[in-house]
Structures are given as C-alpha cells and as structure tokens.
Design an enzyme around this catalytic site. Structure first.
Site, mmCIF file in Angstrom:
data_model
loop_
_atom_site.group_PDB
_atom_site.id
_atom_site.type_symbol
_atom_site.label_atom_id
_atom_site.label_comp_id
_atom_site.label_asym_id
_atom_site.label_seq_id
_atom_site.Cartn_x
_atom_site.Cartn_y
_atom_site.Cartn_z
ATOM 1 N N ASP A 36 -5.756 -6.311 9.519
ATOM 2 C CA ASP A 36 -6.002 -5.529 8.303
ATOM 3 C C ASP A 36 -6.765 -4.275 8.702
ATOM 4 O O ASP A 36 -7.547 -4.290 9.657
ATOM 5 C CB ASP A 36 -6.838 -6.374 7.321
ATOM 6 C CG ASP A 36 -6.717 -5.877 5.887
ATOM 7 O OD1 ASP A 36 -6.095 -6.572 5.065
ATOM 8 O OD2 ASP A 36 -7.261 -4.788 5.580
ATOM 9 N N ALA A 163 1.227 -18.508 -6.914
ATOM 10 C CA ALA A 163 0.356 -18.030 -7.991
ATOM 11 C C ALA A 163 -1.086 -18.252 -7.557
ATOM 12 O O ALA A 163 -1.391 -19.232 -6.863
ATOM 13 C CB ALA A 163 0.657 -18.788 -9.285
ATOM 14 N N CYS A 275 0.329 -8.815 -10.434
ATOM 15 C CA CYS A 275 1.792 -8.706 -10.274
ATOM 16 C C CYS A 275 2.575 -8.402 -11.541
ATOM 17 O O CYS A 275 3.445 -7.541 -11.527
ATOM 18 C CB CYS A 275 2.328 -9.993 -9.675
ATOM 19 S SG CYS A 275 1.908 -10.149 -7.942
ATOM 20 N N LYS A 278 2.734 -4.731 -13.019
ATOM 21 C CA LYS A 278 3.237 -3.844 -11.965
ATOM 22 C C LYS A 278 4.729 -4.096 -11.704
ATOM 23 O O LYS A 278 5.523 -3.156 -11.606
ATOM 24 C CB LYS A 278 2.412 -4.107 -10.702
ATOM 25 C CG LYS A 278 2.894 -3.435 -9.458
ATOM 26 C CD LYS A 278 1.874 -3.617 -8.341
ATOM 27 C CE LYS A 278 1.893 -5.007 -7.715
ATOM 28 N NZ LYS A 278 3.122 -5.342 -7.001
HETATM 29 C C1 UDX Z 1 0.086 -8.835 -2.762
HETATM 30 C C2 UDX Z 1 1.430 -8.297 -2.342
HETATM 31 O O1 UDX Z 1 1.464 -8.075 -0.985
HETATM 32 C C3 UDX Z 1 1.751 -7.125 -3.166
HETATM 33 O O2 UDX Z 1 2.992 -6.612 -2.874
HETATM 34 C C4 UDX Z 1 1.800 -7.622 -4.522
HETATM 35 O O3 UDX Z 1 2.396 -6.715 -5.325
HETATM 36 C C5 UDX Z 1 0.414 -7.997 -4.952
HETATM 37 O O4 UDX Z 1 0.047 -9.044 -4.142
HETATM 38 P P1 UDX Z 1 -2.313 -8.785 -2.262
HETATM 39 O O5 UDX Z 1 -2.288 -9.660 -1.070
HETATM 40 O O6 UDX Z 1 -2.711 -9.400 -3.553
HETATM 41 O O7 UDX Z 1 -0.917 -8.094 -2.407
HETATM 42 O O8 UDX Z 1 -3.082 -7.447 -2.058
HETATM 43 P P2 UDX Z 1 -4.512 -7.232 -1.467
HETATM 44 O O9 UDX Z 1 -5.346 -8.427 -1.682
HETATM 45 O O10 UDX Z 1 -4.924 -5.901 -1.955
HETATM 46 O O11 UDX Z 1 -4.247 -7.172 0.101
HETATM 47 C C6 UDX Z 1 -3.612 -6.163 0.783
HETATM 48 C C7 UDX Z 1 -4.343 -5.947 2.109
HETATM 49 O O12 UDX Z 1 -3.604 -5.017 2.898
HETATM 50 C C8 UDX Z 1 -5.758 -5.383 1.955
HETATM 51 O O13 UDX Z 1 -6.680 -6.239 2.587
HETATM 52 C C9 UDX Z 1 -5.679 -4.021 2.651
HETATM 53 O O14 UDX Z 1 -6.866 -3.665 3.320
HETATM 54 C C10 UDX Z 1 -4.530 -4.223 3.620
HETATM 55 N N1 UDX Z 1 -3.880 -2.986 4.061
HETATM 56 C C11 UDX Z 1 -3.512 -2.065 3.147
HETATM 57 C C12 UDX Z 1 -3.631 -2.779 5.410
HETATM 58 O O15 UDX Z 1 -3.985 -3.610 6.246
HETATM 59 N N2 UDX Z 1 -2.997 -1.635 5.790
HETATM 60 C C13 UDX Z 1 -2.654 -0.669 4.897
HETATM 61 O O16 UDX Z 1 -2.100 0.350 5.301
HETATM 62 C C14 UDX Z 1 -2.912 -0.895 3.530
HETATM 63 C C1 UDX Z 2 2.373 -14.693 -10.750
HETATM 64 C C2 UDX Z 2 3.605 -15.599 -10.553
HETATM 65 O O1 UDX Z 2 3.408 -16.819 -11.272
HETATM 66 C C3 UDX Z 2 3.830 -15.860 -9.091
HETATM 67 O O2 UDX Z 2 5.007 -16.627 -8.906
HETATM 68 C C4 UDX Z 2 3.950 -14.524 -8.380
HETATM 69 O O3 UDX Z 2 4.124 -14.723 -6.987
HETATM 70 C C5 UDX Z 2 2.727 -13.668 -8.625
HETATM 71 O O4 UDX Z 2 2.539 -13.502 -10.026
HETATM 72 P P1 UDX Z 2 -0.251 -15.058 -10.781
HETATM 73 O O5 UDX Z 2 -0.302 -13.691 -11.349
HETATM 74 O O6 UDX Z 2 -1.123 -15.382 -9.619
HETATM 75 O O7 UDX Z 2 1.232 -15.410 -10.317
HETATM 76 O O8 UDX Z 2 -0.607 -16.103 -11.933
HETATM 77 P P2 UDX Z 2 0.186 -16.791 -13.137
HETATM 78 O O9 UDX Z 2 -0.145 -18.228 -13.103
HETATM 79 O O10 UDX Z 2 1.610 -16.442 -13.151
HETATM 80 O O11 UDX Z 2 -0.544 -16.182 -14.418
HETATM 81 C C6 UDX Z 2 -0.394 -14.827 -14.795
HETATM 82 C C7 UDX Z 2 -1.100 -14.559 -16.092
HETATM 83 O O12 UDX Z 2 -0.427 -15.178 -17.187
HETATM 84 C C8 UDX Z 2 -2.532 -15.075 -16.153
HETATM 85 O O13 UDX Z 2 -3.354 -14.119 -16.778
HETATM 86 C C9 UDX Z 2 -2.417 -16.316 -17.004
HETATM 87 O O14 UDX Z 2 -3.605 -16.661 -17.631
HETATM 88 C C10 UDX Z 2 -1.340 -15.907 -17.979
HETATM 89 N N1 UDX Z 2 -0.623 -17.030 -18.616
HETATM 90 C C11 UDX Z 2 0.071 -17.917 -17.854
HETATM 91 C C12 UDX Z 2 -0.629 -17.171 -20.009
HETATM 92 O O15 UDX Z 2 -1.239 -16.377 -20.707
HETATM 93 N N2 UDX Z 2 0.068 -18.199 -20.576
HETATM 94 C C13 UDX Z 2 0.783 -19.109 -19.838
HETATM 95 O O16 UDX Z 2 1.406 -20.001 -20.421
HETATM 96 C C14 UDX Z 2 0.778 -18.958 -18.428
#
Ligand code: UDX
Ligand code: UDX
Length: 458
Positions: A36, A163, A275, A278
């Site tokens: 990272d 999730a 997610c 976005k």
């Molecule tokens: C994930 C998925 O990868 C992303 O596509 C999705 O839409 C959201 O969830 P996530 O792991 O949750 O992302 O993101 P984050 O926790 O922000 O981690 C990304 C990491 O990549 C950070 O630690 C950041 O420092 C690192 N990074 C970013 C690099 O190492 N190189 C870069 O150029 C940019």
């Molecule tokens: C989601 C997808 O579930 C996962 O498959 C993907 O890889 C990343 O995005 P995440 O965002 O981590 O995962 O959580 P999720 O359990 O999907 O919940 C998303 C949001 O929906 C939360 O704010 C949750 O509280 C809300 N939610 C979920 C509700 O309001 N009602 C429900 O019945 C279920």
C-alpha cells in the site's frame, strides 16, 4: 521455504486486506504480500491493532502473518517478485471535471497500471478486484502493452462480493466466485490459474467464469439489485406509515415468495457503505454514455429513494418533536453504516447529523466501533457535538434517541435506565426497527419506528 507462487495485492483496504488474509490462510503453499502507498496503514496491518474491525479477521491474520502473509510498502519490489497481482486500490466517485459526482475516479487505478508496467520483468496475471466501470480491463491492457516489451500481461476481472461485518464468513463460504477473462488461449490459461487458487477451499461449481465484460458488469448489477431491494422496501415504508400498515409484516409476506427472497427487505433509515451509491451512479453514468436515458433514470431512482428516506427521517423527527429541534439534545445510537463494522463511509448517520445540526439541535453520538471515524466525518461541521462511548451516559439529559445502526447491543440495553435520565417527553426514533417498540412505549417513550404506526402518549 520456497513457495509455489508469489501473489501480490496492491491496496491494503477493506477489500484487499481481508481477501488476501483468507487466500494466505487457505493456501499455505503461496506467498501472499499486500502493499500500500500508505505506510501508516501497513504499520497497522503489522501491529496488534489492525486498521479495520471485522469479526474473525484478527484470528486469520495472526495465524498466517509472517508465515505466508506479509504487509509491506515496497510496491516495486512486490511487483517484480510476483506472478499474480491483485489490484484493490480505491476507485471513488469523481469529484471534478467530466462525470463529476457520477463516474469513477480512475487516477489511482491508472497510476497502479503504469507502476506495474514499469517494474515487470516477467509475465504477470493482473486481477481486477476493485469495482470498476465496464471496459476498464481494456484500458488496463492498453497501458500494459503500450511499450511493446517482451513481458506478457493477462488481465482478469474477479469482483469481490464480500460485505463488511461478515467479510470473513463471506470469503470463507461465498455464494459464488466470479472470474472473467479474455477468451484467448492465454486469457483462459490465466483464468485457470486463478480458479486453482480458489479451488483450495471452494467447491468447483461455485467458481463461475464468464467473459471479462460480463464479469465487470455483474459486480455493478449485483450491488444495484441489492440496493434496489432496500429502496423498494423503504419506499413502501413511507406508504405504510400513512396507511396504518406495518412494513415488517409486509416484508415478511413479500419475502416468503421464493422468487423474491426474504433478505435485504429490512426497511431502514437508508443504505450506506462505500459501494452501493458509487456503483449505482457508475451504472447510471454508463447507461447515459450509451444513450440509454430510460435505463439510467430507472436506476438513478434507487439512489433518489435513499436520499428521500434519509430526509424523511429528519422531517419525521421534527414533526414529532413539535416542529422544532433547535436547542434539543439528540442522541444518535450508532454511526457506522451497518452493524459489526467501524466503517462510516456514506453512512446515513452523516447526512442525518448534518441535517439535525442545521436545525440547531445538539448531538451526542455513541457507537462501539465508529467514534473515531465519526469525528473525522463531522470535523469542521458547525454545531455542538459530543462523542460518548457508553450509551447510557450518552442518552442522559437528551430529548430523543435515534437509532442509526443495528448494533445488537442496542437491543439489549436497559431502556428503563435510559428513560429515567432523559428529558420528558422522551422520544425514540428507531431507524433500524431493532428495538421492542411496545416495551419502550410501556416504559414511557414516544416511539417512532420506520414504516409502522407511531406509539405516542399524547
Ligand atoms: C474497495 C474496492 O477496492 C473498491 O473498488 C470499491 O469500490 C470499494 O471497496 P476498499 O478496500 O474499501 O476498496 O478501499 P480502501 O479501504 O480505501 O482501500 C484502498 C487502499 O488502496 C488504501 O489503503 C490506499 O492507501 C491504497 N492505495 C490507493 C494504494 O495502495 N495505491 C494507490 O495508488 C491508491
Ligand atoms: C455491499 C454488498 O452486499 C457486497 O456484496 C458488495 O461486495 C459490497 O457492497 P456492504 O456495503 O459491505 O456490502 O454491506 P451490505 O450488507 O450490503 O449493507 C449495505 C447497506 O444497506 C447498509 O447500510 C445496511 O445497513 C443497509 N441495509 C441492508 C438495509 O438498510 N436493509 C437491509 O435489508 C439490508
């Protein structure tokens, strides 16, 4: 010890960290390195205090770290030494220029592709883990072949479906693993190598393969469908409140139709997380790009209902509390976007806090894991906010409690104790429908669930 393969993951975030920990745990024959650009994050992954809270993660990391799982900042060395590179850097929504507020910002992604190209001396398989707009693999391939050197790159799409809060369970026993590849001999060979990794712990019939564009699109569509279920039931919750129906009863009846399914039908204050919004906006942008306005509008409505639901929650509070919140003290139970995580990205609590402060209410925020993130999210926002760990202490002296996150601990509190220390009349707004509303009413609270008739003493 010599390892069968060297796997690298660029990006040690919510996705990269847990996913690589699971691969290392299930495949002792592979060396897995996670790199990272953020040295603090890497130091945290190497410490006793991991940078993310996820049930079961500590155990998995501690079992393999230093054996076949390594966290490092040496990105270039990692690239040189690996045969398979997962990319899970973040791809936030663009905040500037064309597509601002809709399209994905791919600058980190492209920078990473160039870094891979510059440091590769042998053939590599590149695996897209980040959620990306459709056709990103094509851009990746173009960058990687731009210098015409001897090194061959095969780009695969392997979207992550975990999730937060259940990441370890989801990684250990996913509904499916999806691998998209080019349908060329070298694309198919690369695909088989990735299948081989997952086959270490997954039944073969749950590892599905497809063409690379279907795979990229499936991730966006999966999240859009999940979010759509929540927006559908949330839209109905507004109607239930008017029509004296109970949204939980409606959801039960609807969900028992196996064609619809009972999951993701919990009405709530709104969905959050990094997610859903976005990815839907990405899908909408993609549809508009291809001139599919009706399709774009349809999916955009899912985000629209979510915004409506959050605003509606605030207006319901105001309406219940005699049309003014100014000077009233409101305690938010939970700030994380869902239970069992400290993550607050896109949490409905952020929007609601800002709106309540705008109405000049005073906030007390409590959450078992997310208080540090809450402080960052609300940094610089005008108004009076305090952060208190203990939920009894937090609600003491408040006019109202509003449940933002479905933490199990809130359902188990002694609400008689909370009630006795609150300003009367005391209000309770259950944004997650997790509490025993009848019991709360009997204690003396005026109770406002989502999608059910309120219970008031007036
Ligand atoms: C994930 C998925 O990868 C992303 O596509 C999705 O839409 C959201 O969830 P996530 O792991 O949750 O992302 O993101 P984050 O926790 O922000 O981690 C990304 C990491 O990549 C950070 O630690 C950041 O420092 C690192 N990074 C970013 C690099 O190492 N190189 C870069 O150029 C940019
Ligand atoms: C989601 C997808 O579930 C996962 O498959 C993907 O890889 C990343 O995005 P995440 O965002 O981590 O995962 O959580 P999720 O359990 O999907 O919940 C998303 C949001 O929906 C939360 O704010 C949750 O509280 C809300 N939610 C979920 C509700 O309001 N009602 C429900 O019945 C279920």
């Amino acid at each position: 010890m010599t390892f069968k393969k060297n796997i690298l993951c660029i990006g040690a975030g919510y996705v990269g960290g847990p996913t690589m920990a699971m691969i290392a745990h299930k495949c002792p024959q592979y060396k897995v390195t996670v790199v990272d650009i953020n040295p603090t994050r890497i130091a945290e992954w190497n410490s006793d205090d991991l940078p993310i809270y996820e049930p079961g993660l500590d155990e998995v990391v501690k079992a393999v770290r230093g054996k076949n799982l390594f966290f490092s900042t040496e990105i270039e060395k990692g690239i040189r030494e690996s045969e398979i590179i997962f990319v899970s850097v973040n791809t936030p929504t663009k905040t500037f220029g064309a597509g601002a507020g809709m399209a994905a910002d791919l600058q980190y992604w492209e920078k990473t592709a160039r870094q891979i190209l510059q440091n590769s001396e042998s053939n590599k398989i590149i695996v897209e883990k980040s959620t990306l707009p459709v056709k990103t693999a094509l851009a990746m391939e173009r960058i990687l072949t731009s210098t015409g050197n001897e090194v061959r790159f095969d780009v695969l799409s392997n979207p992550e479906f975990l999730a937060e809060g259940t990441a370890i369970k989801d990684l250990e026993n996913p509904d499916r693993v999806l691998i998209g590849s080019r349908e060329t001999p070298s694309g198919l060979k690369a695909r088989d190598e990735l299948v081989e990794i997952y086959a270490n712990w997954m039944p073969k019939d749950r590892i599905i393969t497809s063409n690379i564009w279907s795979s990229e699109l499936s991730k966006l569509v999966s999240n859009a469908f999940l979010a759509q279920k929540i927006s559908s039931i949330n839209a109905i919750s507004a109607l239930c409140e008017k029509a004296d129906a109970d949204v939980t009863e409606v959801a039960r009846a609807v969900g028992m139709d196996s064609r619809l399914g009972s999951k993701f039908l919990n009405a709530s204050v709104g969905f959050g997380g990094s997610c859903f919004k976005k990815d839907i906006l990405n899908l909408v942008y993609l549809c508009r790009y291809y001139g599919l306005e009706e399709v774009a509008d349809y999916w955009h409505g899912v985000v629209g209902i979510n915004d409506y639901q959050k605003e509606r929650f605030v207006l319901n509070m105001m309406n219940a509390m005699f049309n003014t919140l100014a000077g009233k003290k409101i305690c938010l139970f939970g700030f994380a976007f869902k239970a069992d995580t400290g993550d607050t990205r896109e949490s409905p609590a952020i929007f609601i806090s800002k709106r309540l402060l705008e109405e000049r209410a005073e906030l007390v925020i409590t959450d078992p894991k997310a208080l540090d993130n809450a402080k960052t999210d609300l940094d610089g926002v005008v108004g009076k906010i305090s952060y208190i760990n203990d939920p009894y202490e937090a609600s003491a002296g408040c006019d109202a409690i509003a449940v933002m996150t479905e933490w199990n601990l809130y359902a188990q509190l002694d609400f008689e104790k909370s009630y006795s220390s609150m300003v009367k009349p005391a209000f309770l707004f259950d944004g997650r429908n997790i509490l025993d509303h009848k019991r709360l009413y009997e204690i003396g609270f005026n109770v406002f669930p989502i999608g059910k008739p309120p219970m008031t003493h007036f």
